[in-house]
Design a protein around this motif. Structure first.
Motif, PDB file in Angstrom:
ATOM      1  N   SER A 106      -5.647  55.537  90.369  1.00 46.77           N
ATOM      2  CA  SER A 106      -6.017  54.133  90.163  1.00 46.77           C
ATOM      3  C   SER A 106      -4.922  53.189  90.662  1.00 46.77           C
ATOM      4  N   ILE A 107      -3.651  53.638  90.629  1.00 50.23           N
ATOM      5  CA  ILE A 107      -2.602  52.805  91.243  1.00 50.23           C
ATOM      6  C   ILE A 107      -2.902  52.635  92.714  1.00 50.23           C
ATOM      7  N   LEU A 108      -3.230  53.784  93.330  1.00 51.65           N
ATOM      8  CA  LEU A 108      -3.518  53.780  94.768  1.00 51.65           C
ATOM      9  C   LEU A 108      -4.673  52.833  95.080  1.00 51.65           C
ATOM     10  N   ALA A 109      -5.766  53.003  94.306  1.00 56.86           N
ATOM     11  CA  ALA A 109      -6.979  52.263  94.643  1.00 56.86           C
ATOM     12  C   ALA A 109      -6.873  50.787  94.268  1.00 56.86           C
ATOM     13  N   LEU A 110      -6.224  50.493  93.133  1.00 54.81           N
ATOM     14  CA  LEU A 110      -6.262  49.120  92.618  1.00 54.81           C
ATOM     15  C   LEU A 110      -5.043  48.299  93.014  1.00 54.81           C
ATOM     16  N   VAL A 111      -3.890  48.952  93.202  1.00 56.48           N
ATOM     17  CA  VAL A 111      -2.658  48.195  93.432  1.00 56.48           C
ATOM     18  C   VAL A 111      -2.154  48.335  94.870  1.00 56.48           C
ATOM     19  N   VAL A 112      -1.981  49.573  95.303  1.00 53.05           N
ATOM     20  CA  VAL A 112      -1.279  49.788  96.575  1.00 53.05           C
ATOM     21  C   VAL A 112      -2.179  49.574  97.792  1.00 53.05           C
ATOM     22  N   LEU A 113      -3.356  50.197  97.803  1.00 53.74           N
ATOM     23  CA  LEU A 113      -4.194  50.121  99.004  1.00 53.74           C
ATOM     24  C   LEU A 113      -4.595  48.694  99.392  1.00 53.74           C
ATOM     25  N   PRO A 114      -4.960  47.838  98.409  1.00 46.87           N
ATOM     26  CA  PRO A 114      -5.313  46.474  98.816  1.00 46.87           C
ATOM     27  C   PRO A 114      -4.179  45.779  99.569  1.00 46.87           C
ATOM     28  N   GLN A 115      -2.933  46.052  99.163  1.00 40.62           N
ATOM     29  CA  GLN A 115      -1.810  45.438  99.870  1.00 40.62           C
ATOM     30  C   GLN A 115      -1.554  46.124 101.195  1.00 40.62           C
ATOM     31  N   ALA A 116      -1.708  47.475 101.187  1.00 40.04           N
ATOM     32  CA  ALA A 116      -1.401  48.239 102.394  1.00 40.04           C
ATOM     33  C   ALA A 116      -2.395  47.945 103.509  1.00 40.04           C
ATOM     34  N   LEU A 117      -3.671  47.796 103.153  1.00 38.21           N
ATOM     35  CA  LEU A 117      -4.697  47.615 104.188  1.00 38.21           C
ATOM     36  C   LEU A 117      -4.465  46.333 104.975  1.00 38.21           C
ATOM     37  N   LYS A 118      -3.915  45.327 104.296  1.00 38.09           N
ATOM     38  CA  LYS A 118      -3.634  44.076 104.989  1.00 38.09           C
ATOM     39  C   LYS A 118      -2.570  44.299 106.068  1.00 38.09           C
ATOM     40  N   LEU A 119      -1.563  45.110 105.719  1.00 37.15           N
ATOM     41  CA  LEU A 119      -0.513  45.408 106.689  1.00 37.15           C
ATOM     42  C   LEU A 119      -1.050  46.220 107.865  1.00 37.15           C
ATOM     43  N   ALA A 120      -2.112  46.973 107.596  1.00 34.03           N
ATOM     44  CA  ALA A 120      -2.616  47.897 108.622  1.00 34.03           C
ATOM     45  C   ALA A 120      -3.487  47.207 109.657  1.00 34.03           C
ATOM     46  N   VAL A 121      -3.917  45.962 109.392  1.00 36.57           N
ATOM     47  CA  VAL A 121      -4.880  45.316 110.302  1.00 36.57           C
ATOM     48  C   VAL A 121      -4.357  45.174 111.736  1.00 36.57           C
ATOM     49  N   PRO A 122      -3.144  44.613 111.950  1.00 34.94           N
ATOM     50  CA  PRO A 122      -2.733  44.454 113.357  1.00 34.94           C
ATOM     51  C   PRO A 122      -2.628  45.776 114.129  1.00 34.94           C
ATOM     52  N   PRO A 123      -1.905  46.791 113.606  1.00 37.53           N
ATOM     53  CA  PRO A 123      -1.834  48.022 114.399  1.00 37.53           C
ATOM     54  C   PRO A 123      -3.184  48.693 114.573  1.00 37.53           C
ATOM     55  N   MET A 124      -4.074  48.555 113.574  1.00 38.82           N
ATOM     56  CA  MET A 124      -5.404  49.174 113.707  1.00 38.82           C
ATOM     57  C   MET A 124      -6.172  48.554 114.866  1.00 38.82           C
ATOM     58  N   SER A 125      -6.110  47.224 114.988  1.00 39.16           N
ATOM     59  CA  SER A 125      -6.862  46.627 116.095  1.00 39.16           C
ATOM     60  C   SER A 125      -6.233  47.004 117.430  1.00 39.16           C
ATOM     61  N   GLY A 126      -4.900  47.234 117.422  1.00 34.27           N
ATOM     62  CA  GLY A 126      -4.271  47.754 118.635  1.00 34.27           C
ATOM     63  C   GLY A 126      -4.826  49.109 119.011  1.00 34.27           C
ATOM     64  N   VAL A 127      -5.016  49.961 118.003  1.00 34.00           N
ATOM     65  CA  VAL A 127      -5.584  51.284 118.254  1.00 34.00           C
ATOM     66  C   VAL A 127      -7.009  51.163 118.790  1.00 34.00           C
ATOM     67  N   TYR A 128      -7.770  50.196 118.284  1.00 29.66           N
ATOM     68  CA  TYR A 128      -9.145  50.052 118.738  1.00 29.66           C
ATOM     69  C   TYR A 128      -9.216  49.740 120.240  1.00 29.66           C
ATOM     70  N   VAL A 129      -8.282  48.894 120.701  1.00 34.86           N
ATOM     71  CA  VAL A 129      -8.236  48.623 122.145  1.00 34.86           C
ATOM     72  C   VAL A 129      -8.030  49.937 122.904  1.00 34.86           C
ATOM     73  N   ASN A 130      -7.103  50.736 122.365  1.00 36.95           N
ATOM     74  CA  ASN A 130      -6.802  52.033 122.965  1.00 36.95           C
ATOM     75  C   ASN A 130      -8.043  52.927 123.033  1.00 36.95           C
ATOM     76  N   ILE A 131      -8.824  52.933 121.965  1.00 38.37           N
ATOM     77  CA  ILE A 131     -10.023  53.778 121.907  1.00 38.37           C
ATOM     78  C   ILE A 131     -11.046  53.311 122.937  1.00 38.37           C
ATOM     79  N   ILE A 132     -11.244  51.986 123.002  1.00 41.25           N
ATOM     80  CA  ILE A 132     -12.215  51.457 123.961  1.00 41.25           C
ATOM     81  C   ILE A 132     -11.818  51.883 125.370  1.00 41.25           C
ATOM     82  N   LYS A 133     -10.503  51.785 125.667  1.00 42.05           N
ATOM     83  CA  LYS A 133     -10.048  52.155 127.005  1.00 42.05           C
ATOM     84  C   LYS A 133     -10.243  53.649 127.247  1.00 42.05           C
ATOM     85  N   ASN A 134     -10.039  54.446 126.197  1.00 41.78           N
ATOM     86  CA  ASN A 134     -10.158  55.898 126.381  1.00 41.78           C
ATOM     87  C   ASN A 134     -11.590  56.360 126.587  1.00 41.78           C
TER      88      ASN A 134
END
Lengths: 227, 231
Positions: free
Chosen positions: A134-162
């Motif tokens: 529940s720490i993971l789901a309620l406390v940590v992940l909501p904060q972590a997912l926000k940090l993950a947005v920029p690199p994730m969209s970078g990866v998506y560009v990579n996938i489209i190109k691949n």
């Protein structure tokens, strides 16, 4: 000029089918790869002794080999094992290999993002009596997912190109449709590939701009190095 | 032992050993030459990109955006089919040469972003200090900015080099006899996918492991003795 316009109109249906195929393959691979990568990333962030290493190996193998080689392994080697479920079509091989490839990048990003959440958040939640999940789901992940947005969209560009590489096993996506068009208009190779490049550009560039914007928004902290 | 031979018959691989070596050589040559060209070209692009003259930075920004937002495979096709049309003299060049040009142009854009990040990480005060003691632009670049930028650039540059080595595998599509092509040859002659593709994958993994080791050595070297004593 009139000639180029004629060629363009003639190849337009091919471009459209190709783009639709590219769009769907990339979208499905992004979705499946993100789910798989997310699970692996969360497991790895918990530093469970055996699994942490096992998935670390998985990521290293996927990052250490070219995607083209992985595609050949999924297309030629796995159906050769004699297992019924792995006797798949080229579409399935393309989709599975691209998703697995995506998952290795997503897993690294998710783990880094979870690690980037301050340790005090864990400690405070533990002190309040939360369980690990529940720490993971309620406390940590909501904060972590926000940090993950920029690199994730970078990866998506990579996938489209691949997805362009999928043309080598006969998936009729954009690049493959370009090759087919060139059989009809062999003298306009440069023009047709130019148009193909432009279509990819139109698809990828907004995502790329979004990555930059999101990077600034989140605070410019690049959690993981792309590629 | 029979099941091992059924799954992976190393004797077949042994017969193709010199073909694999030939392919590996072409892969390494392509990677090395395009790395050098990309770093040189990328540094020039980065300097243009950071210029205040719109005539200099705008075309470079457009070029970098184009490279970053289109697939490498399409760029390789554009060079391979397009360059001989635009520059007739290149029509007789080998696939390897054209492939190296494509990889260089592709990676130059990535390198320019890396070098630009490295230069931007040098504190503004350093450049102002150089100006204050009367250094010219080339002097500031040579003695102040580039040495510091170099240290910040090296780790991502090594990462990009690892990507570049993997990307050379795409040259097999324009009929360069690279490492991957050796495996494709084995598969087309013997129809043994395991021996061909697993060997190839292992080969690329070995190169990757070397690159990982190299980058950890470089990281320790760049951090310097004081940092490492504390760690």
């Amino acid at each position: 000029m009139q000639h180029y316009l004629d060629v363009f109109i003639a190849i337009l249906p091919f471009l459209w089918t190709g783009f639709v195929q590219t769009f769907w393959v990339s979208l499905v691979a992004i979705a499946a790869g993100s789910v798989l990568g997310f699970l692996i990333g969360v497991v790895r962030s918990q530093r469970i002794p055996f699994f942490h290493r096992l998935f670390g190996l998985y990521i290293h193998i996927l990052r250490g080999t070219p995607f083209l080689v992985q595609l050949y392994v999924f297309y030629f080697v796995l159906p050769n094992t004699g297992i019924e479920a792995l006797q798949w079509s080229s579409e399935m091989a393309a989709f599975v290999s691209l998703s697995v490839y995506t998952s290795s990048y997503v897993a690294e990003i998710i783990m880094a993002a979870i690690d980037a959440v301050p340790k005090g958040q864990w400690e405070a939640a533990t002190a309040l009596g939360f369980k690990r999940l529940s720490i993971l789901a309620l406390v940590v992940l909501p904060q972590a997912l926000k940090l993950a947005v920029p690199p994730m969209s970078g990866v998506y560009v990579n996938i489209i190109k691949n997805t362009a590489i999928l043309s080598v096993i006969g998936i009729s996506e954009l690049t493959r449709q370009g090759e087919i068009s060139i059989m009809r208009f062999p003298r306009d190779v440069l023009f047709i590939y130019g148009v193909i490049a432009l279509v990819y550009f139109v698809y990828c560039y907004p995502v790329l701009r979004f990555t930059r914007w999101a990077e600034r928004k989140v605070g410019g902290t690049r959690v993981v190095n792309l590629d | 032992m029979n099941w091992v031979l059924d799954f992976y018959n190393y004797r077949i691989v042994e017969q193709y050993l010199d073909r694999f070596a030939e392919g590996l050589e072409n892969t390494l040559v392509a990677a090395a030459l395009s790395l050098i060209a990309a770093v040189v070209l990328g540094t020039l692009l980065a300097l243009c990109r950071m210029s205040s003259r719109a005539l200099l930075w705008r075309p470079v920004a457009g070029y970098v955006a184009f490279i970053l937002a289109t697939p490498l495979l399409v760029q390789i096709y554009l060079i391979y089919y397009g360059l001989p049309i635009l520059v007739p003299a290149t029509a007789r060049w080998s696939e390897l040469a054209l492939g190296i040009i494509a990889l260089s142009l592709h990676n130059a854009a990535y390198m320019s972003e890396i070098v630009r990040g490295g230069i931007a990480s040098v504190p503004r005060g350093q450049i102002e200090g150089g100006k204050a003691v009367g250094m010219s632009y080339p002097q500031r670049l040579r003695y102040i900015v580039l040495p510091q930028a170099f240290a910040n650039t090296l780790p991502p540059l090594l990462g990009q080099t690892a990507v570049l080595i993997k990307d050379t595998s795409l040259l097999s599509i324009i009929a360069v006899f690279d490492f991957l092509s050796a495996g494709l040859l084995l598969n087309s002659e013997r129809v043994r996918p395991n021996e061909s593709f697993l060997t190839i994958a292992a080969g690329y993994l070995a190169i990757y492991v070397v690159m990982l080791a190299l980058s950890s050595v470089v990281k320790r070297w760049l951090a310097g003795p004081a940092w490492n004593a504390g760690a």
